[in-house]
Design a protein around this motif. Structure first.
Motif, PDB file in Angstrom:
ATOM      1  N   THR A  94     -14.480 -29.511   5.076  1.00 42.75           N
ATOM      2  CA  THR A  94     -14.452 -28.439   4.083  1.00 42.75           C
ATOM      3  C   THR A  94     -15.055 -27.056   4.451  1.00 42.75           C
ATOM      4  O   THR A  94     -15.853 -27.172   5.587  1.00 42.75           O
ATOM      5  N   SER A 122     -17.974 -25.066  -0.173  1.00 44.32           N
ATOM      6  CA  SER A 122     -16.937 -25.968  -0.838  1.00 44.32           C
ATOM      7  C   SER A 122     -17.616 -27.154  -1.133  1.00 44.32           C
ATOM      8  O   SER A 122     -17.181 -28.264  -0.856  1.00 44.32           O
ATOM      9  N   SER A 124     -15.968 -29.753  -3.713  1.00 40.91           N
ATOM     10  CA  SER A 124     -14.770 -30.364  -3.279  1.00 40.91           C
ATOM     11  C   SER A 124     -15.185 -31.581  -2.328  1.00 40.91           C
ATOM     12  O   SER A 124     -14.688 -32.722  -2.502  1.00 40.91           O
ATOM     13  N   ASP A 127     -16.626 -34.143  -4.606  1.00 38.65           N
ATOM     14  CA  ASP A 127     -15.247 -34.980  -5.568  1.00 38.65           C
ATOM     15  C   ASP A 127     -14.697 -36.035  -4.467  1.00 38.65           C
ATOM     16  O   ASP A 127     -14.320 -37.014  -4.658  1.00 38.65           O
TER      17      ASP A 127
END
Length: 476
Positions: free
Chosen positions: A82, A86, A89, A92
């Motif tokens: 990443t 981030s 994300s 996730d």
């Protein structure tokens, strides 16, 4: 290690070639793919053990690739790369099943460690699969025992998330087995042969907690006569359980968040950062959303820890598991105390099955241990139970009910039988809470640890309440 295959999926040519060359220099077999679609083809064709993939790519991005890989029959550990900043994300991706994440620019040592961990997980998977099969048949997963739908759901979640290097938040009333769930997560992971370190944040003085967790250098503060490793370093390559995370001071929470995101820590009194390879599991008996709203738990730390949440059910909600739990606890106590207790009498089991267990599994274990010690190696009967145990009906706390401090409300069996808390219309919530706490202390003969367990609050919270009431130990 030469047999471990690593696929690098990266659309930028120089980064792709550089990563593949670096990983190959460590003895891994490597292949590359120019984007997610090509990466998926390579996974099907080449069956790599580990996929290292960028997040942002044309045709198929990293999350889409991860999702497609999860549908394949082969077991593949996916590490996502990443951009800096981030973290959302990355979290996730972890929820979707990624083994781990790494921020760009890639830290070679961190990547090497992640690949080593992923290889260890692959090696452990066969043995873990056998244990999962046994758990289905026997109703035991590591130290956890139960065949009820609630416990089966817990087992399934642990089996699903244990292999990934993901943070987990375990919630539930005091005594429900949160530490046992954390140990099961550790035992079902590739870190199983490394340290498991548990620290109770509520049991450490606020002035010492940062040193206890992160360590300190000699001279960092008065009394620091030598360098001391903290819990993170003690748990290196293993698992760290931070129990009662809601009791951690705000400043320490800030530092913990930084360590979770950067995977590096700085001991008190040091300027040097130390890389850490530790899986962090947190636990709390508070409603975490309430704790965030009350400012007791940082919202960003909660988000970072709560990648997955395991909610441990109170014992009163899965009473069908009590016979199996009792049998396992008797075996445990026989081993611990050198006794040979054969089992439990039917009248005792009947009381166990109708009692509401305000202290949950911890109270059951304490009751069994007391009975085993008193039994003289005979079958446990009613005479071995605490005086008055189960004689009066016990009113269990309403599910999700809380004291104003955020703790679960409860009433002891003795309070119901002989020490009723008498409330009249117009009594304030604070006064009702005070009466409940004082009556519980009275029923436990001022045993604060026991009273806190029954009330479903931490010892620290109980002490704070007594200070609020301006009561010293003698008065309480």
């Amino acid at each position: 290690m030469a047999q471990t295959k690593v696929l690098v999926v990266e659309d930028e040519p120089n980064a792709r070639a550089g990563l593949a060359e670096l990983i190959a220099s460590w003895g891994y077999r490597t292949e590359t793919a120019v984007d997610g679609a090509a990466g998926l083809d390579a996974v099907v064709r080449w069956s790599p053990d580990v996929v290292v993939t960028d997040m942002m790519m044309p045709r198929m991005d990293g999350l889409q690739l991860l999702d497609r890989i999860s549908e394949l029959p082969q077991q593949v550990a996916v590490v996502v790369l990443t951009a800096q900043g981030s973290i959302d994300s990355a979290v996730d991706a972890m929820r979707m099943g990624a083994y781990d994440y790494l921020q760009k620019p890639v830290d070679p040592q961190r990547l090497k460690t992640i690949l080593q961990n992923a290889r260890q997980q692959t090696e452990a998977n066969e043995e873990i699969a056998q244990e999962e099969s046994e758990a289905e048949a026997t109703g035991r997963l590591g130290p956890l025992v139960g065949s009820s739908p609630q416990m089966r759901e817990i087992f399934t979640m642990i089996e699903k998330i244990a292999p990934n290097n993901v943070s987990v938040l375990i919630t539930g009333e005091s005594g429900t087995g949160k530490e046992l769930a954390a140990r099961a997560l550790h035992l079902m992971s590739g870190r199983r042969n490394k340290p498991f370190v548990a620290v109770n944040c509520a049991a450490i003085p606020e002035t010492l907690i940062e040193s206890e967790i992160f360590g300190h250098e000699r001279g960092a503060f008065t009394g620091a006569q030598e360098r001391r490793a903290g819990c993170f370093e003690l748990a290196e390559e293993g698992t760290l359980l931070l129990d009662e995370i809601g009791e951690m001071p705000a400043a320490t929470q800030t530092k913990l968040l930084r360590v979770l995101e950067d995977r590096k820590l700085r001991r008190l009194g040091s300027r040097d950062e130390i890389p850490v390879n530790v899986r962090v599991i947190a636990a709390t008996n508070k409603d975490p959303h309430t704790a965030v709203s009350a400012g007791e738990l940082r919202g960003d730390l909660f988000y970072r820890l709560n990648v997955f949440n395991i909610q441990m059910p109170p014992l009163r909600e899965h009473r069908d598991d009590i016979p199996a739990m009792v049998a396992a606890m008797i075996d445990e106590m026989n081993t611990r105390h050198g006794t040979t207790v054969p089992g439990i009498a039917r009248p005792v089991m009947e009381r166990f099955l109708t009692y509401s267990w305000p202290g949950n599994a911890r109270e059951l274990r304490n009751t069994i241990e007391r009975a085993v010690i008193l039994s003289n190696n005979k079958t446990l009967d009613v005479s071995h139970l605490p005086p008055g145990f189960g004689d009066a009906a016990h009113t269990p706390p309403a599910h999700g009910a809380h004291l104003s401090s955020g703790a679960h409300s409860a009433v002891t069996e003795n309070a119901v039988a002989s020490d009723m808390v008498h409330l009249s219309v117009g009594t304030t919530v604070d006064e009702a809470e005070k009466q409940l706490i004082l009556k519980t202390l009275q029923s436990t003969r001022n045993n604060k640890t026991r009273a806190a367990e029954i009330l479903g609050i931490s010892s620290k919270t109980l002490q704070n309440k007594l200070k609020e009431y301006a009561l010293d130990d003698k008065e309480a």
